[in-house]
Design a protein around this motif. Structure first.
Motif, PDB file in Angstrom:
ATOM      1  N   ARG A  11      50.834   7.589  25.045  1.00 16.39           N
ATOM      2  CA  ARG A  11      51.529   7.546  23.751  1.00 16.39           C
ATOM      3  C   ARG A  11      51.637   6.078  23.333  1.00 16.39           C
ATOM      4  O   ARG A  11      51.552   5.173  24.175  1.00 16.39           O
ATOM      5  CB  ARG A  11      52.926   8.152  23.887  1.00 16.39           C
ATOM      6  CG  ARG A  11      52.919   9.604  24.334  1.00 16.39           C
ATOM      7  CD  ARG A  11      54.317  10.200  24.392  1.00 16.39           C
ATOM      8  NE  ARG A  11      55.143   9.634  25.447  1.00 16.39           N
ATOM      9  CZ  ARG A  11      55.523  10.264  26.546  1.00 16.39           C
ATOM     10  NH1 ARG A  11      55.142  11.514  26.754  1.00 16.39           N
ATOM     11  NH2 ARG A  11      56.292   9.679  27.435  1.00 16.39           N
ATOM     12  N   PRO A  12      51.837   5.807  22.055  1.00 17.99           N
ATOM     13  CA  PRO A  12      51.922   4.412  21.608  1.00 17.99           C
ATOM     14  C   PRO A  12      52.937   3.574  22.386  1.00 17.99           C
ATOM     15  O   PRO A  12      52.665   2.406  22.685  1.00 17.99           O
ATOM     16  CB  PRO A  12      52.309   4.532  20.133  1.00 17.99           C
ATOM     17  CG  PRO A  12      51.721   5.839  19.707  1.00 17.99           C
ATOM     18  CD  PRO A  12      51.892   6.746  20.912  1.00 17.99           C
ATOM     19  N   GLU A  13      54.040   4.161  22.775  1.00 16.97           N
ATOM     20  CA  GLU A  13      55.053   3.392  23.509  1.00 16.97           C
ATOM     21  C   GLU A  13      54.613   3.049  24.936  1.00 16.97           C
ATOM     22  O   GLU A  13      55.244   2.230  25.609  1.00 16.97           O
ATOM     23  CB  GLU A  13      56.400   4.120  23.521  1.00 16.97           C
ATOM     24  CG  GLU A  13      56.394   5.482  24.167  1.00 16.97           C
ATOM     25  CD  GLU A  13      56.105   6.638  23.208  1.00 16.97           C
ATOM     26  OE1 GLU A  13      56.466   7.775  23.562  1.00 16.97           O
ATOM     27  OE2 GLU A  13      55.530   6.426  22.118  1.00 16.97           O
ATOM     28  N   LEU A  15      51.732   1.611  25.578  1.00 13.79           N
ATOM     29  CA  LEU A  15      50.741   0.548  25.484  1.00 13.79           C
ATOM     30  C   LEU A  15      51.059  -0.687  26.332  1.00 13.79           C
ATOM     31  O   LEU A  15      50.167  -1.179  27.035  1.00 13.79           O
ATOM     32  CB  LEU A  15      50.504   0.181  24.013  1.00 13.79           C
ATOM     33  CG  LEU A  15      49.179  -0.454  23.680  1.00 13.79           C
ATOM     34  CD1 LEU A  15      47.988   0.287  24.237  1.00 13.79           C
ATOM     35  CD2 LEU A  15      49.051  -0.585  22.168  1.00 13.79           C
ATOM     36  N   ASP A  40      46.625  -5.184  20.847  1.00 10.94           N
ATOM     37  CA  ASP A  40      46.345  -5.140  19.410  1.00 10.94           C
ATOM     38  C   ASP A  40      44.972  -4.535  19.115  1.00 10.94           C
ATOM     39  O   ASP A  40      44.786  -3.890  18.086  1.00 10.94           O
ATOM     40  CB  ASP A  40      46.413  -6.548  18.810  1.00 10.94           C
ATOM     41  CG  ASP A  40      47.815  -7.126  18.857  1.00 10.94           C
ATOM     42  OD1 ASP A  40      48.789  -6.340  18.880  1.00 10.94           O
ATOM     43  OD2 ASP A  40      47.932  -8.365  18.887  1.00 10.94           O
ATOM     44  N   GLY A  43      45.241  -0.413  20.799  1.00  4.28           N
ATOM     45  CA  GLY A  43      46.135   0.557  20.148  1.00  4.28           C
ATOM     46  C   GLY A  43      45.515   1.306  18.987  1.00  4.28           C
ATOM     47  O   GLY A  43      45.540   2.548  18.961  1.00  4.28           O
ATOM     48  N   PHE A  47      45.008   5.373  19.338  1.00  3.56           N
ATOM     49  CA  PHE A  47      45.958   6.254  18.670  1.00  3.56           C
ATOM     50  C   PHE A  47      45.574   6.598  17.233  1.00  3.56           C
ATOM     51  O   PHE A  47      46.378   7.157  16.494  1.00  3.56           O
ATOM     52  CB  PHE A  47      47.360   5.643  18.735  1.00  3.56           C
ATOM     53  CG  PHE A  47      47.796   5.419  20.156  1.00  3.56           C
ATOM     54  CD1 PHE A  47      48.002   6.494  21.012  1.00  3.56           C
ATOM     55  CD2 PHE A  47      47.972   4.147  20.657  1.00  3.56           C
ATOM     56  CE1 PHE A  47      48.375   6.299  22.335  1.00  3.56           C
ATOM     57  CE2 PHE A  47      48.360   3.930  21.975  1.00  3.56           C
ATOM     58  CZ  PHE A  47      48.562   5.012  22.809  1.00  3.56           C
TER      59      PHE A  47
END
Length: 153
Positions: A11-13, A15, A40, A43, A47
């Motif tokens: 999930r993005p969190e 990363l 950078d 991500g 996603f």
């Protein structure tokens, strides 16, 4: 560790932890450090709504992300069909030997099946005897080749 490890999509969190594991993996494989800004660059690829890159994360029983498998769909020209390419599989050193690797590989196989892909391919350095033994125990077949990288930009 948990007899049934948790494996889930990134999930993005996740990363920051994923990038930390990538840097560990790079060092483990004796590769050159990667340039700054990995999160950078990674991500948006990972996603995006139309992403063709999937990362599965293995968690310890206390919920710590301890490993990952990164996969993408590729095309085998000689077979004229797609397959799942597992670009990376990595477990933090203290997480090895507890079933997380096998759980990640099972999740990779499930991902391939979900995408209608008949097989998974990957590579590992020939000096990584632990990985070779692990993959052999899974029943995977190795095909000796040399991997080349050609900077063109």
């Amino acid at each position: 560790m948990n007899p049934t490890p948790t494996v889930r999509p990134a999930r993005p969190e996740d990363l920051p932890r994923l990038v930390a594991l990538i840097h560990e993996h790079v060092a483990y494989e004796r590769s050159a450090p990667r340039p700054p800004g990995l999160a950078d660059r990674l991500g948006p690829r990972l996603f995006a709504e139309d992403a063709r890159l999937w990362v599965l994360l293995a968690e310890t029983p206390d919920g710590e992300v301890a490993g990952y498998a990164a996969c993408s769909e590729e095309f085998a020209f000689w077979d004229a069909r797609s397959y799942l390419h597992m670009d990376c599989l990595y477990l933090a050193e203290d997480a090895r030997g507890h079933g997380l690797g096998a759980a990640l590989m099972a999740a990779v196989a499930d991902l391939a099946r979900e995408r209608g892909l008949a097989h998974v391919e990957w590579q590992t350095p020939d000096w990584n005897e632990g990985a070779v033994r692990f993959y052999d125990r899974l029943g995977a077949a190795s095909h000796p080749k040399r991997r080349y990288a050609w900077p063109v930009g």
